[in-house]
Scaffold this active site. Structure first.
Site, PDB file in Angstrom:
ATOM      1  CG  HIS A 111       5.727   3.884  -8.846  1.00 59.43           C
ATOM      2  ND1 HIS A 111       5.140   5.108  -9.069  1.00 59.43           N
ATOM      3  CD2 HIS A 111       6.407   4.007  -7.699  1.00 59.43           C
ATOM      4  CE1 HIS A 111       5.440   5.922  -8.091  1.00 59.43           C
ATOM      5  NE2 HIS A 111       6.208   5.284  -7.238  1.00 59.43           N
TER       6      HIS A 111
ATOM      7  N   GLY B 261       3.376  -5.964  -1.216  1.00 54.51           N
ATOM      8  CA  GLY B 261       3.094  -4.952  -0.203  1.00 54.51           C
ATOM      9  C   GLY B 261       2.256  -5.513   0.933  1.00 54.51           C
TER      10      GLY B 261
ATOM     11  CB  THR C  29      -2.238   2.495  -2.379  1.00 54.36           C
ATOM     12  OG1 THR C  29      -1.635   3.377  -3.324  1.00 54.36           O
ATOM     13  CG2 THR C  29      -3.685   2.896  -2.169  1.00 54.36           C
TER      14      THR C  29
ATOM     15  N   GLY D  22      -8.505   8.228   1.676  1.00 56.29           N
ATOM     16  CA  GLY D  22      -8.232   7.710   0.346  1.00 56.29           C
ATOM     17  C   GLY D  22      -9.062   8.320  -0.759  1.00 56.29           C
TER      18      GLY D  22
ATOM     19  NE  ARG E 259       1.543   3.256  -7.970  1.00 56.50           N
ATOM     20  CZ  ARG E 259       2.546   2.644  -7.369  1.00 56.50           C
ATOM     21  NH1 ARG E 259       2.892   1.440  -7.753  1.00 56.50           N
ATOM     22  NH2 ARG E 259       3.208   3.217  -6.397  1.00 56.50           N
TER      23      ARG E 259
ATOM     24  CG  ASP F 130      -9.395  -3.266  -6.379  1.00 52.88           C
ATOM     25  OD1 ASP F 130      -8.576  -2.623  -7.051  1.00 52.88           O
ATOM     26  OD2 ASP F 130      -9.418  -3.247  -5.130  1.00 52.88           O
ATOM     27  CB  ALA F 131      -5.275  -6.579  -6.327  1.00 52.28           C
TER      28      ALA F 131
END
Length: 590
Positions: free
Chosen positions: A217, A401, A441, A483, A540, A553-554
């Protein structure tokens, strides 16, 4: 770069249409992907593979006689949604159950896991297998965390041949698990890949260097080393893979293996053959017997310049299944008599009935829709920044996304308002739209969370603060269940847990929902910022954990943004949701 496209947003849909038009003798399009256009064994197990688009021949090119029965196809580099997977599985089902198999990426795990639960609930027996062949993505003692790359082919082929041989679902699963345990891969990249319409690649490799351990990816490698000669690269790949001989194999001499040397899109076949020349020599020198190797493009990444090597350690049964004939658009082996074509079949949309809702719930639905619109606006204003944060140790697609998902959710919410839906139904339909459009995700997580919240809100009462807090708690628990993230893993969960706790505490103390939400959102923002000091343990970003230190963290940041935007809606609503209601009040509003 990608040269030929119309609208980037239409690329995945249009490539599927073109693929089916070119291979109508083998596949037909169904909602969510493709299935065989030829008759399969009645009562047999159906193998459904899948993942994001952009990896052709994976996954659609592997649908056909002797291989998969169907492929669920997500957007570019994004997992298909549970809805898409279920649609493909239903179309592929032959009466013997379904095995869902895919690369071990967080979004795929979430979506395929949800699909399995739905299919089993519908009475379609379903099992699940995530391929874990990439040795660079986790150490051997954490092999369950490894991602799936070109080794997908070995597992798909073994499982499909077992299904063709008449094995039942449990036996097909056992074969697939054994194939997965005996498959190892490692890759390198010389440059990143560029999606249609993008001006820059997802990642870059320094001039004169190659990234060892790339992901399909566009995930960067785990280390950069100087570009070597073809022979030196062959020695690096073979030497690394031979350090991980599967359990039970005590000697290399006389062992039979198969090999895939896979091009990722930008390395020419001639170059692959030069590398394979030395790979073959090295394997023979170790006393290994190579059985029907494959050299070519089998799992790609658009125009990424790179390659990967996969070793498949055979036993007698796995060798028989690897050598079994197959006839798919992108993979042919041996000779097969053409299967009987299936009659044309129209796939109609399922009847879409909106449940009856009370006037109170319909009124609350307007507040929920406004909240989703606010979420859309804040995400659209921060797409680039979310992508930048995600690209530090991931693939940089979080902003894109989230954009796709929240736009779809807001559009669906508007439709539900027009159709007089209650708050619960509106939120659940918006959740499905988010997951379906976004994929990946984040799409799966937001789909799970909003569905759980919508279930608690329901279509009868105007939700009070306690019901909303309970819905948030259920959303948190659902996300953690599907998750598998825990506090400290550097995910959205690290902001969601403190938000849920703070909201519940304040509502239980009698605070009005707007104020309680605002204070809880502030707590979530602080928790999201604090993730900068954490190292990712799943997803990832985990193989590149050190690179992410100092960057939040995004997913946690986007959650905090949305919670703050919703706070503004709650505090400006002319008919705010109360802190709690009595049973009599709720009944009077019906």
């Amino acid at each position: 770069m990608t040269y030929l496209f119309n609208q980037p947003s239409a690329f995945a849909r249009e490539l599927t249409e073109g693929f089916v038009a070119a291979h109508a003798d083998k596949v037909r399009q169904v909602p969510g992907g493709v299935v065989r256009s030829t008759r399969s064994r009645e009562g047999g197990v159906a193998i459904v593979v899948g993942g994001g688009s952009g990896h052709y021949p994976a996954f659609a090119g592997l649908v056909g006689q002797g291989l998969a029965h169907g492929a669920a196809m997500g957007n570019l580099f994004a997992s298909p949604s549970a809805q898409q997977i279920c649609a493909v599985a239903r179309a592929a089902h032959n009466g013997g159950g379904v095995l869902l198999t895919f690369g071990n990426y967080a979004g795929d795990v979430l979506h395929f896991g949800q699909a399995r639960a739905r299919l089993n609930a519908e009475g379609i027996p379903c099992e699940l297998l995530a391929v874990t062949d990439d040795i660079s993505s986790a150490p051997l003692n954490e092999w369950q965390k490894r991602r799936g790359v070109a080794g997908d082919l070995m597992v798909f082929k073994a499982a499909s041949a077992a299904a063709e041989a008449g094995y039942d679902l449990a036996a097909v699963l056992e074969v697939a698990e054994r194939a997965n345990q005996r498959t190892r891969s490692l890759g390198v990249a010389f440059s990143g890949c560029t999606l249609p319409g993008a001006e820059h690649p997802l990642f870059t490799v320094p001039e004169g260097m190659m990234a060892v351990g790339m992901g399909i990816h566009g995930e960067p490698g785990i280390r950069d080393v100087p570009i070597s000669t073809a022979d030196e690269l062959a020695e690096l790949l073979v030497g690394s893979l031979l350090k991980e001989v599967p359990h039970g194999i005590t000697t290399l001499s006389g062992q039979r293996i198969s090999v895939v040397l896979n091009g990722l899109g930008g390395v020419k076949y001639e170059e692959l053959f030069v590398v394979y020349r030395r790979i073959s020599q090295l394997l023979v020198d170790q006393g290994l017997t190579v059985v029907e190797p494959e050299v070519g493009e089998l799992v790609t990444s658009f125009d990424m310049a790179g390659l990967s090597l996969t070793l498949f350690w055979l036993d007698e049964e796995l060798e028989r299944f690897w050598r079994a004939p197959a006839d798919a658009p992108a993979f042919r082996k041996g000779s097969l008599s053409p299967a009987e074509p299936l009659a044309e079949r129209a796939f109609t949309a399922e009847l879409d009935v909106i449940p009856t809702a009370t006037a109170a719930s319909k009124a609350a639905a307007h507040c929920v829709a406004a909240a989703l619109n606010a979420a859309r606006d804040i995400v659209l204003a921060n797409v680039t920044e979310l992508g930048r944060i995600d690209a530090i140790a991931g693939d940089g697609d979080h902003g894109i996304g989230m954009e796709r998902g929240v736009i779809a959710a807001a559009e669906k919410a508007a439709e539900m308002l027009e159709r007089q839906a209650g708050a619960g139904t509106l939120l659940q339909r918006a959740a499905d739209a988010w997951a379906d459009r976004a994929g990946g995700t984040s799409g799966a997580i937001w789909g799970v969370a909003l569905n759980a919240l919508g279930t608690v809100l329901g279509d009868e009462q105007r939700p009070d603060g306690r019901r909303v807090a309970d819905g948030i708690r259920q959303a948190k628990e659902s996300v953690m269940h599907f998750g598998k993230a825990k506090p400290g893993d550097k995910t959205l969960v690290d902001a969601l847990i403190p938000f849920s706790s703070a909201l519940t505490q304040r509502v239980e103390a009698g605070m009005r929902l707007p104020e309680a939400w605002q204070q809880a959102a502030q707590r979530a923002q602080q928790a999201a910022d604090d993730t900068a000091q954490l190292l990712p343990k799943i997803g990832r970003a985990r193989p590149l954990a050190e690179k992410s230190l100092g960057t939040p963290d995004a997913g946690a940041i986007s959650l905090a943004m949305i919670l703050d935007a919703v706070s503004s809606v709650l505090n400006s609503d002319t008919t705010p949701i109360p802190s709690h209601q009595t049973a009599t009040q709720a009944e009077s509003e019906r």
